[in-house]
Design a protein around this motif. Structure first.
Motif, short mmCIF file in Angstrom:
data_model
loop_
_atom_site.label_atom_id
_atom_site.label_comp_id
_atom_site.label_asym_id
_atom_site.label_seq_id
_atom_site.Cartn_x
_atom_site.Cartn_y
_atom_site.Cartn_z
N UNK A 67 229.63 11.59 86.40
CA UNK A 67 229.82 11.36 84.97
C UNK A 67 229.31 9.98 84.59
N UNK A 68 228.51 9.92 83.52
CA UNK A 68 227.98 8.66 83.03
C UNK A 68 226.73 8.18 83.73
N UNK A 69 226.29 8.87 84.77
CA UNK A 69 225.08 8.47 85.50
C UNK A 69 223.86 9.16 84.92
N UNK A 70 222.72 8.47 85.02
CA UNK A 70 221.46 9.09 84.63
C UNK A 70 220.98 9.94 85.80
N UNK A 71 220.73 11.21 85.52
CA UNK A 71 220.35 12.17 86.55
C UNK A 71 219.06 12.85 86.12
N UNK A 72 218.08 12.89 87.02
CA UNK A 72 216.80 13.54 86.73
C UNK A 72 216.72 14.83 87.54
N UNK A 73 216.49 15.94 86.86
CA UNK A 73 216.37 17.24 87.51
C UNK A 73 214.91 17.68 87.45
N UNK A 74 214.34 17.99 88.62
CA UNK A 74 212.96 18.47 88.70
C UNK A 74 212.99 19.94 89.13
N UNK A 75 212.36 20.78 88.34
CA UNK A 75 212.32 22.22 88.62
C UNK A 75 211.09 22.53 89.47
N UNK A 76 211.30 23.09 90.67
CA UNK A 76 210.20 23.31 91.60
C UNK A 76 209.82 24.76 91.81
N UNK A 77 210.78 25.67 91.86
CA UNK A 77 210.43 27.08 92.09
C UNK A 77 211.36 27.97 91.27
N UNK A 78 210.76 28.87 90.50
CA UNK A 78 211.54 29.86 89.75
C UNK A 78 211.96 30.95 90.73
N UNK A 79 213.27 31.22 90.81
CA UNK A 79 213.79 32.20 91.76
C UNK A 79 214.05 33.56 91.12
N UNK A 80 214.60 33.56 89.90
CA UNK A 80 214.88 34.84 89.23
C UNK A 80 215.26 34.57 87.78
N UNK A 81 215.15 35.58 86.91
CA UNK A 81 215.58 35.40 85.52
C UNK A 81 217.10 35.38 85.40
N UNK A 82 217.58 34.84 84.28
CA UNK A 82 219.02 34.85 84.01
C UNK A 82 219.47 36.30 83.76
N UNK A 83 220.64 36.64 84.29
CA UNK A 83 221.17 38.01 84.20
C UNK A 83 222.63 37.94 83.79
N UNK A 84 223.05 38.93 83.00
CA UNK A 84 224.48 39.08 82.70
C UNK A 84 225.05 40.04 83.74
N UNK A 85 226.03 39.57 84.51
CA UNK A 85 226.65 40.39 85.54
C UNK A 85 227.88 41.09 84.99
N UNK A 86 228.26 42.19 85.62
CA UNK A 86 229.41 42.98 85.18
C UNK A 86 230.73 42.24 85.39
N UNK A 87 230.75 41.29 86.34
CA UNK A 87 231.98 40.54 86.62
C UNK A 87 231.63 39.16 87.17
N UNK A 88 232.61 38.27 87.11
CA UNK A 88 232.44 36.93 87.68
C UNK A 88 232.28 37.04 89.20
#
Length: 110
Positions: A67-88
Motif C-alpha cells: 500500500x502506498x508504493x509505486x508498482x509497475x506491472x509489465x504484461x508479457x504473455x496473454x494466457x486466456x480471456x476473462x471468463x465468468x465462472x459458475x462458482x467461486x
C-alpha cells in the motif's frame, strides 16, 4: 479444495490504455526489484462485476504490504480471456491453473 491468491488490486488511470481483458504472465517492479506472477485484467464477472477495469497481479515470491508504493506491472504473455465462472470454487481452480501456466512461462525464460 481451497486456494488463496493475494493480489495487488489496481485501477488503471484514465489516461492509460488498458490491455485486453484476460489473464497474463506479468513482471512486477517495485523498490528496485522485480517479481514475477500472473494477473487478471477485467471486471471480475464471477465475483462482483466491477464498474471499471482492474488489474489484479498475484506475485509468486512475495508476501507483504505494498500500500502506498509505486508498482509497475509489465504484461508479457496473454494466457486466456476473462471468463465468468459458475462458482467461486471453479474460479479458484482456474486461478491455480493460470498461476501454474504463468510460472512455467517465467521458468522457461530464466
Amino acid at each position: 479444495m481451497f486456494y488463496a491468491f493475494p493480489t495487488l488490486n489496481q485501477a488503471f488511470p484514465e489516461e492509460y490504455v488498458t490491455p485486453k481483458k484476460g489473464v497474463y504472465a506479468v513482471r512486477v517492479r517495485f523498490d528496485g526489484k522485480e517479481h514475477f506472477g500472473v494477473c487478471n485484467v477485467g471486471s471480475r464477472p464471477t465475483v462482483d462485476c466491477a464498474d471499471r477495469i482492474l488489474a489484479e497481479p498475484h506475485l509468486f515470491d512475495f508476501n507483504g504490504d505494498l500500500y502506498g508504493k509505486e508498482v509497475r506491472v509489465e504484461f508479457h504473455k496473454f494466457l486466456r480471456p476473462e471468463v465468468r465462472f459458475a462458482s467461486v470454487d471453479e474460479l479458484k481452480i482456474q486461478i491455480g491453473k493460470d498461476r501454474e501456466e504463468a510460472f512455467l512461462f517465467w521458468k522457461e525464460k530464466a
